[in-house]
Design an enzyme around this catalytic site. Structure first.
Site, short mmCIF file in Angstrom:
data_model
loop_
_atom_site.label_atom_id
_atom_site.label_comp_id
_atom_site.label_asym_id
_atom_site.label_seq_id
_atom_site.Cartn_x
_atom_site.Cartn_y
_atom_site.Cartn_z
N GLY A 154 1.11 -1.14 0.03
CA GLY A 154 0.10 0.06 0.07
C GLY A 154 0.93 1.28 0.06
O GLY A 154 1.53 1.34 0.91
N ARG A 165 13.44 10.19 -2.81
CA ARG A 165 14.24 11.28 -2.97
C ARG A 165 15.62 11.24 -2.06
O ARG A 165 16.85 11.53 -2.69
CB ARG A 165 13.53 12.59 -2.82
N VAL A 217 17.90 8.57 -3.36
CA VAL A 217 18.80 8.95 -4.59
C VAL A 217 19.75 10.01 -4.30
O VAL A 217 20.65 9.88 -4.75
CB VAL A 217 17.79 9.26 -5.75
N ARG A 249 1.13 -4.95 -5.75
CA ARG A 249 0.98 -6.27 -4.62
C ARG A 249 1.29 -7.34 -5.72
O ARG A 249 0.56 -7.52 -6.68
CB ARG A 249 -0.41 -6.22 -4.13
N ASP A 278 4.60 -4.06 6.28
CA ASP A 278 5.11 -5.49 6.93
C ASP A 278 5.14 -6.81 5.73
O ASP A 278 6.24 -7.32 5.56
CB ASP A 278 4.20 -5.99 8.09
N THR A 312 4.17 2.70 5.32
CA THR A 312 2.63 2.39 5.45
C THR A 312 2.02 3.39 6.13
O THR A 312 2.65 3.83 7.18
CB THR A 312 2.63 1.27 5.88
N ASP A 349 -0.42 2.36 7.89
CA ASP A 349 -1.00 1.73 9.04
C ASP A 349 -0.31 1.80 10.46
O ASP A 349 -0.88 1.42 11.45
CB ASP A 349 -1.00 0.28 8.85
N ASP A 356 2.02 -0.21 11.45
CA ASP A 356 1.83 -1.56 12.16
C ASP A 356 3.24 -2.22 12.00
O ASP A 356 3.61 -3.57 12.12
CB ASP A 356 1.02 -2.42 11.52
N ARG A 368 -5.95 -1.98 8.24
CA ARG A 368 -5.85 -3.15 7.99
C ARG A 368 -6.24 -4.02 9.51
O ARG A 368 -7.12 -3.87 9.97
CB ARG A 368 -4.42 -3.65 7.56
N GLU A 388 -16.16 10.47 20.52
CA GLU A 388 -16.67 9.75 21.91
C GLU A 388 -16.56 8.37 22.06
O GLU A 388 -16.68 7.93 23.14
CB GLU A 388 -18.11 10.15 21.69
N LYS A 410 -25.46 15.93 25.61
CA LYS A 410 -24.46 15.76 24.57
C LYS A 410 -25.24 15.36 23.21
O LYS A 410 -25.44 14.20 23.26
CB LYS A 410 -23.51 14.81 25.19
N GLN A 464 -7.42 8.39 2.91
CA GLN A 464 -6.48 8.29 3.49
C GLN A 464 -5.00 8.19 3.04
O GLN A 464 -4.10 8.15 3.60
CB GLN A 464 -6.80 7.31 4.60
P1 ADP Z 1 2.62 -4.03 2.74
O1 ADP Z 1 3.92 -4.14 2.47
O2 ADP Z 1 1.78 -2.75 2.65
O3 ADP Z 1 2.12 -4.76 4.09
P2 ADP Z 1 1.59 -6.23 1.03
O4 ADP Z 1 1.11 -7.23 2.17
O5 ADP Z 1 0.88 -6.36 0.03
O6 ADP Z 1 1.85 -4.90 1.31
O7 ADP Z 1 3.02 -6.65 0.65
C1 ADP Z 1 3.67 -5.90 -0.50
C2 ADP Z 1 4.36 -7.19 -1.45
O8 ADP Z 1 5.33 -7.77 -0.53
C3 ADP Z 1 3.42 -8.25 -1.67
O9 ADP Z 1 2.49 -7.76 -3.03
C4 ADP Z 1 4.27 -9.45 -1.97
O10 ADP Z 1 4.92 -9.05 -3.30
C5 ADP Z 1 5.39 -9.03 -0.86
N1 ADP Z 1 5.32 -10.03 0.03
C6 ADP Z 1 4.11 -10.10 1.24
N2 ADP Z 1 4.37 -11.17 1.69
C7 ADP Z 1 5.38 -11.84 1.54
C8 ADP Z 1 6.08 -12.99 1.91
N3 ADP Z 1 5.55 -13.48 3.18
N4 ADP Z 1 6.94 -13.51 1.27
C9 ADP Z 1 7.46 -12.62 0.05
N5 ADP Z 1 7.13 -11.83 -0.35
C10 ADP Z 1 6.00 -11.10 0.21
O1 F6P Z 2 -1.86 -1.06 3.91
C1 F6P Z 2 -2.21 -0.06 3.88
C2 F6P Z 2 -3.69 -0.15 3.48
O2 F6P Z 2 -4.02 1.33 3.17
C3 F6P Z 2 -4.65 -0.59 4.67
O3 F6P Z 2 -4.57 0.16 5.67
C4 F6P Z 2 -5.69 -1.01 3.68
O4 F6P Z 2 -6.48 -2.04 4.37
C5 F6P Z 2 -5.14 -1.57 2.64
O5 F6P Z 2 -3.90 -0.83 2.38
C6 F6P Z 2 -6.09 -1.36 1.08
O6 F6P Z 2 -5.15 -2.02 0.19
P1 F6P Z 2 -5.50 -1.68 -1.29
O7 F6P Z 2 -4.95 -0.16 -1.69
O8 F6P Z 2 -4.85 -2.77 -2.12
O9 F6P Z 2 -7.04 -1.76 -1.38
#
Ligand code: ADP
Ligand code: F6P
Length: 322
Positions: free
Chosen positions: A14, A24, A27, A75, A106, A128, A130, A132, A174, A190, A216, A254
């Site tokens: 994402g 930037r 690089v 992805r 992650d 990200t 998130d 997270d 997520r 609230e 309220k 967002q």
């Molecule tokens: P984010 O990095 O935002 O969490 P994703 O979960 O979609 O987004 O992960 C991004 C990309 O990382 C995935 O589309 C995939 O190519 C790669 N990826 C995710 N999980 C794994 C994994 N367990 N092993 C190898 N590549 C992964």
């Molecule tokens: O991981 C970032 C995020 O925006 C999450 O908060 C959300 O659930 C997800 O990506 C949405 O994924 P996509 O952009 O592939 O619809």
């Protein structure tokens, strides 16, 4: 110490505001230290497809203020396979690229970890909205996403007070409740519903009904997408509070817009730190900022650790939302 002569950078998963500032910084810092630097288009998909091109100072001009990522993102399910990971590593080696900076969440870190185990020198940047990713106080894009939610809640509060209604606002994250928590606290919600903390929705509705009787006359509930659908929450609130709820799902708004100065500075610091760490011989690390200090953590540790939820902040929000 191995001499690093060239590196590549990609954005993955994402997208988030500040990714361009991070690209930037990678690089410009790499060129400053005399390295060649390459951009990989569309995340791991581009790595697999060998969609890699050299970058120069002008490649990253006029982007620090732009949301999204000029390298685009994707992805890529194929990269979850060992064959795909080996193909990606081979494409880097064939070009004589010595290191890779991965900007993503992650999932992207999982991919970077796999490349590291295949012998590619990798650095992870937490890109990200998130928030997270553990071993960093905050991720690139989170501050901007929270500011977007707070601005939206301000607007909703105006019209909810006009009509004495409640508003259910569903935000992204997520499986992590941090956007809801931080935006909920900052906007005086609230109620804040997050996957990390059990809640009694009917009890919240009854409490809103009592508050309404005591003056309220409108309320805001901020809910993380990880707890469910806003429509379902709205039905229970309508039944138990007697108020006339309206639902707003903020969705991908967002994920866009100009990064805040906080995200631009965070991204710039981390991007430069990743390059300097590679030059110093570090590899297989995740870059982060903890108490304003730049830190490196083994990616293997990061991907096997769950980000801690800030319970103190959650309880503060509860105390202040009476
Ligand atoms: P984010 O990095 O935002 O969490 P994703 O979960 O979609 O987004 O992960 C991004 C990309 O990382 C995935 O589309 C995939 O190519 C790669 N990826 C995710 N999980 C794994 C994994 N367990 N092993 C190898 N590549 C992964
Ligand atoms: O991981 C970032 C995020 O925006 C999450 O908060 C959300 O659930 C997800 O990506 C949405 O994924 P996509 O952009 O592939 O619809």
């Amino acid at each position: 110490m191995t001499t690093i002569k060239s590196i590549a950078v990609l954005t993955s998963g994402g997208d988030s505001q500040g990714m361009n500032a991070a690209v930037r910084a990678v690089v410009r810092s790499a060129l400053f230290f005399g390295l060649k630097v390459y951009g990989v288009q569309r995340g791991y998909q581009g790595l697999l497809n060998d969609d890699i091109r050299e970058m120069d100072l002008r490649s990253v001009g006029d982007i620090i203020q732009r949301g999204g990522t000029i390298l685009q993102s994707a992805r890529c399910s194929e990269f979850r396979t060992e064959e795909g990971q080996r193909q990606g590593a081979e494409n880097l080696r064939r070009r004589g690229i010595d290191g890779l900076v991965v900007i993503g969440g992650d999932g992207s870190y999982q991919g970077a970890n796999k490349l590291s185990k295949l012998g590619i020198r990798t650095m992870g940047l937490p890109g990200t909205i998130d928030n997270d990713i553990p071993f960093t106080d905050v991720t690139i894009g989170f501050d901007t996403a929270v500011s977007i939610v707070v601005d939206a809640v301000n607007k909703l509060r105006d019209t909810m007070s006009s009509h004495e209604r409640s508003s259910i606002v569903e935000v992204m994250g997520r499986h992590c409740g941090d956007i809801a928590l931080y935006a909920g606290l900052a906007s005086g919600a609230e109620a804040i519903l997050v996957p990390e903390v059990p809640f009694d929705l009917a009890g919240i509705g009854k409490h809103m009904k009592e508050n309404f009787a005591n003056g309220k006359r409108h309320s805001i509930i901020v809910m993380a997408e990880g707890v469910g659908k806003a429509e379902d929450v709205s039905k229970v609130i309508a039944e138990t509070s007697g108020m006339d709820p309206r639902v707003t799902v903020l969705g991908h708004i967002q994920r866009g817009g100009c990064p805040t100065h906080n995200d631009r500075i965070l991204a710039s610091r981390l991007g430069d730190f990743a390059v300097r760490s590679l030059i110093e011989g570090q590899s297989g690390k995740a870059c982060g900022v903890i108490n304003n200090e730049l830190v490196l953590t083994d990616i293997d540790t990061v991907v096997n650790t769950k980000k801690a939820f800030n319970m103190d902040m959650y309880e503060l929000a509860l105390r202040l939302s009476q």
